[in-house]
Design a protein around this motif. Structure first.
Motif, mmCIF file in Angstrom:
data_model
loop_
_atom_site.group_PDB
_atom_site.id
_atom_site.type_symbol
_atom_site.label_atom_id
_atom_site.label_comp_id
_atom_site.label_asym_id
_atom_site.label_seq_id
_atom_site.Cartn_x
_atom_site.Cartn_y
_atom_site.Cartn_z
ATOM 1 N N TRP A 1 -10.799 -0.958 -5.021
ATOM 2 C CA TRP A 1 -9.974 -1.153 -3.836
ATOM 3 C C TRP A 1 -10.749 -1.844 -2.720
ATOM 4 N N LYS A 2 -12.050 -1.577 -2.622
ATOM 5 C CA LYS A 2 -12.845 -2.251 -1.605
ATOM 6 C C LYS A 2 -13.104 -3.710 -1.942
ATOM 7 N N SER A 3 -12.926 -4.095 -3.210
ATOM 8 C CA SER A 3 -13.095 -5.506 -3.582
ATOM 9 C C SER A 3 -11.881 -6.344 -3.194
ATOM 10 N N LEU A 4 -10.774 -5.695 -2.848
ATOM 11 C CA LEU A 4 -9.567 -6.409 -2.451
ATOM 12 C C LEU A 4 -9.601 -6.700 -0.952
ATOM 13 N N PRO A 5 -8.852 -7.718 -0.512
ATOM 14 C CA PRO A 5 -8.818 -8.036 0.930
ATOM 15 C C PRO A 5 -7.947 -7.051 1.709
ATOM 16 N N ILE A 6 -8.327 -5.791 1.611
ATOM 17 C CA ILE A 6 -7.588 -4.734 2.296
ATOM 18 C C ILE A 6 -8.582 -3.928 3.118
ATOM 19 N N SER A 7 -8.309 -3.783 4.389
ATOM 20 C CA SER A 7 -9.249 -3.077 5.256
ATOM 21 C C SER A 7 -9.128 -1.573 5.051
ATOM 22 N N ASP B 1 -6.230 -0.205 7.115
ATOM 23 C CA ASP B 1 -4.916 -0.277 6.477
ATOM 24 C C ASP B 1 -4.761 0.795 5.400
ATOM 25 N N THR B 2 -5.830 1.018 4.642
ATOM 26 C CA THR B 2 -5.767 2.022 3.580
ATOM 27 C C THR B 2 -5.495 3.407 4.149
ATOM 28 N N VAL B 3 -6.230 3.779 5.193
ATOM 29 C CA VAL B 3 -6.059 5.107 5.783
ATOM 30 C C VAL B 3 -4.688 5.222 6.455
ATOM 31 N N LEU B 4 -4.275 4.187 7.177
ATOM 32 C CA LEU B 4 -2.978 4.246 7.843
ATOM 33 C C LEU B 4 -1.830 4.358 6.843
ATOM 34 N N SER B 5 -1.954 3.690 5.706
ATOM 35 C CA SER B 5 -0.902 3.790 4.688
ATOM 36 C C SER B 5 -0.787 5.219 4.162
ATOM 37 N N LYS B 6 -1.915 5.892 4.031
ATOM 38 C CA LYS B 6 -1.884 7.284 3.563
ATOM 39 C C LYS B 6 -1.289 8.200 4.630
ATOM 40 N N ILE B 7 -1.551 7.912 5.903
ATOM 41 C CA ILE B 7 -0.966 8.711 6.979
ATOM 42 C C ILE B 7 0.545 8.527 7.012
ATOM 43 N N VAL B 8 1.002 7.286 6.933
ATOM 44 C CA VAL B 8 2.439 7.018 6.958
ATOM 45 C C VAL B 8 3.123 7.655 5.748
ATOM 46 N N ALA B 9 2.475 7.579 4.591
ATOM 47 C CA ALA B 9 3.051 8.211 3.395
ATOM 48 C C ALA B 9 3.193 9.715 3.579
ATOM 49 N N ALA B 10 2.210 10.327 4.259
ATOM 50 C CA ALA B 10 2.224 11.788 4.424
ATOM 51 C C ALA B 10 3.219 12.252 5.472
ATOM 52 N N VAL B 11 3.299 11.555 6.614
ATOM 53 C CA VAL B 11 4.098 12.066 7.730
ATOM 54 C C VAL B 11 5.470 11.414 7.846
ATOM 55 N N LEU B 12 5.718 10.332 7.115
ATOM 56 C CA LEU B 12 7.027 9.679 7.181
ATOM 57 C C LEU B 12 7.719 9.612 5.822
ATOM 58 N N VAL B 13 7.031 9.065 4.814
ATOM 59 C CA VAL B 13 7.671 8.865 3.518
ATOM 60 C C VAL B 13 7.996 10.199 2.848
ATOM 61 N N LEU C 1 0.828 -1.207 0.000
ATOM 62 C CA LEU C 1 0.000 0.000 0.000
ATOM 63 C C LEU C 1 0.864 1.259 0.000
ATOM 64 N N LEU C 2 1.951 1.233 0.772
ATOM 65 C CA LEU C 2 2.860 2.379 0.765
ATOM 66 C C LEU C 2 3.492 2.570 -0.605
ATOM 67 N N ARG C 3 3.857 1.451 -1.242
ATOM 68 C CA ARG C 3 4.440 1.538 -2.579
ATOM 69 C C ARG C 3 3.430 2.125 -3.556
ATOM 70 N N ARG C 4 2.172 1.729 -3.389
ATOM 71 C CA ARG C 4 1.116 2.280 -4.250
ATOM 72 C C ARG C 4 1.013 3.792 -4.082
ATOM 73 N N GLU C 5 1.038 4.257 -2.825
ATOM 74 C CA GLU C 5 0.936 5.692 -2.586
ATOM 75 C C GLU C 5 2.115 6.431 -3.204
ATOM 76 N N TYR C 6 3.308 5.842 -3.098
ATOM 77 C CA TYR C 6 4.484 6.504 -3.664
ATOM 78 C C TYR C 6 4.380 6.595 -5.190
ATOM 79 N N TRP C 7 4.007 5.507 -5.835
ATOM 80 C CA TRP C 7 3.960 5.516 -7.294
ATOM 81 C C TRP C 7 2.855 6.427 -7.816
ATOM 82 N N GLU C 8 1.748 6.506 -7.090
ATOM 83 C CA GLU C 8 0.666 7.371 -7.543
ATOM 84 C C GLU C 8 0.966 8.851 -7.307
ATOM 85 N N HIS C 9 1.827 9.149 -6.354
ATOM 86 C CA HIS C 9 2.112 10.550 -6.003
ATOM 87 C C HIS C 9 3.614 10.827 -6.063
ATOM 88 N N ARG C 10 4.299 10.146 -6.943
ATOM 89 C CA ARG C 10 5.753 10.315 -7.044
ATOM 90 C C ARG C 10 6.114 11.744 -7.454
#
Length: 345
Positions: A127-133, A136-148, A19-28
């Motif tokens: 994205w909701k059809s995938l086995p991803i809660s 997890d989706t929201v936390l990945s966006k938070i980590v991407a914003a405040v850490l990555v 999920l973090l990799r997805r956020e990076y590639w979409e917002h590189r």
């Protein structure tokens, strides 16, 4: 032989990293290229300034080679060298301001669209059809914003510092001046870079109210999340000022703007917590007060990035109250993420 089909559960750590990799590639573009381009522009301006300085010096008969900087550096006292290093690191940090400003804008608008854009283009259904809660989706966006994003901005900052020093060193070398004794003292540079990296968690805690508010607006708004995020607190503050409700409760009118509006809109600015705790150095500087600028009393970088100041900020109720409020807003954003998938134009 009977075989029994088995299903393997996805590795949660691997899923989160994906999920973090997805956020990076979409917002590189915003995370990687924007700070790097800003640093390149600063280096280009520096190069242009050196060219202008060289032509101006040649026109007026000034020769840098006549300045024996090697002899000057050898005769400097340890205190003078420390003063020079403090000025150098302060100047390098000043060069980094555009990168930090771009980081703030990138993170602000990234969070504002983080949970809205995929509802607008209906990709949320995929994205909701995938086995991803949703958690997890929201936390990945938070980590991407405040850490990555801050890590990439600091990497661009370090690259800018090195490029600037190489450029100045090359200019000095062309004039027969050895820049190594003064410009390339690794101790203050490495210390500054390490502190910038270690400050990321403190900045992240301070930014939680803004992170939570922007994600909540992104998850809740059916259209124009920017207006929800900005206009709503500003309009509410105007109503409080018009009705003088805070004054009737013996609360200064500036309290709402400083502790609510500033925290939910500008918390992603790196170092927003600098005025929290400490000895009031920054507040005195901002107010134009008299500050002793002798070494040890006031060195802009080391006065701000001291461990005592960081510990004061971590012990401040303002930081932890804001972090708790931010956690509540994030929980509300996750709630709306689960329930809302529609938008309106």
């Amino acid at each position: 032989m009977n075989t029994q089909a088995t299903t393997t559960k996805p590795n949660p750590v691997r899923t989160f990293l994906w999920l973090l990799r997805r956020e990076y590639w979409e917002h590189r573009g915003g995370f990687f290229w924007a700070p790097l381009i800003a640093g390149g522009v600063i280096v280009g301006i520096t190069l242009l300034s050196l060219i202008v300085a060289e032509t101006t010096a040649a026109r007026n008969g000034v020769k840098l080679s006549n300045m024996n900087l090697d002899m000057i550096s050898r005769n400097m006292t340890p205190e003078q060298i420390a003063h020079f290093n403090a000025g150098l690191t302060t100047g390098l940090m000043g060069l980094s301001i555009p990168i930090m400003a771009i980081l703030s804008f990138v993170v602000f608008f990234y969070l504002l669209g983080a949970l809205y854009d995929d509802r607008r283009d209906r990709s949320v259904l995929f994205w909701k059809s995938l086995p991803i809660s949703d958690l997890d989706t929201v936390l990945s966006k938070i980590v991407a914003a405040v850490l990555v994003a801050p890590l990439l901005a600091i990497a661009a900052t370090i690259a800018l510092h090195l490029a600037f020093l190489v450029l100045i060193s090359a200019y000095a070398g062309l004039h027969g001046v050895n820049p190594l004794p003064l410009l390339w003292n690794p101790a203050p540079l490495v210390s500054m870079w390490i502190k910038l990296v270690l400050l990321i968690p403190v900045n992240a805690l301070w930014a939680l109210p803004t992170v939570g508010w922007l994600l909540l607006c992104s998850a809740f708004a059916r259209s124009k999340p920017f207006l929800w995020a900005v206009a709503l607190p500003v309009a509410f503050g105007a109503i409080l000022g018009f009705t003088q409700l805070l004054q009737r409760l013996s609360i200064p009118s500036s309290w709402y703007w400083r502790n609510i509006v500033a925290r939910i809109l500008f918390g992603v600015v790196p170092g927003g917590w600098f005025g929290t705790g400490g000895d009031g150095t920054l507040r005195s500087l901002a107010s134009g007060g008299d500050i002793d600028i002798s070494l040890g009393k006031f060195d802009l970088v080391n006065a701000v990035l001291t461990w005592d100041r960081i510990l004061d900020a971590l012990a401040s109720p303002d930081l932890w109250i804001g972090a708790a409020a931010g956690a509540g807003l994030i929980a509300a954003a996750i709630h709306f993420r689960r329930r809302r998938i529609e938008t309106s134009v």
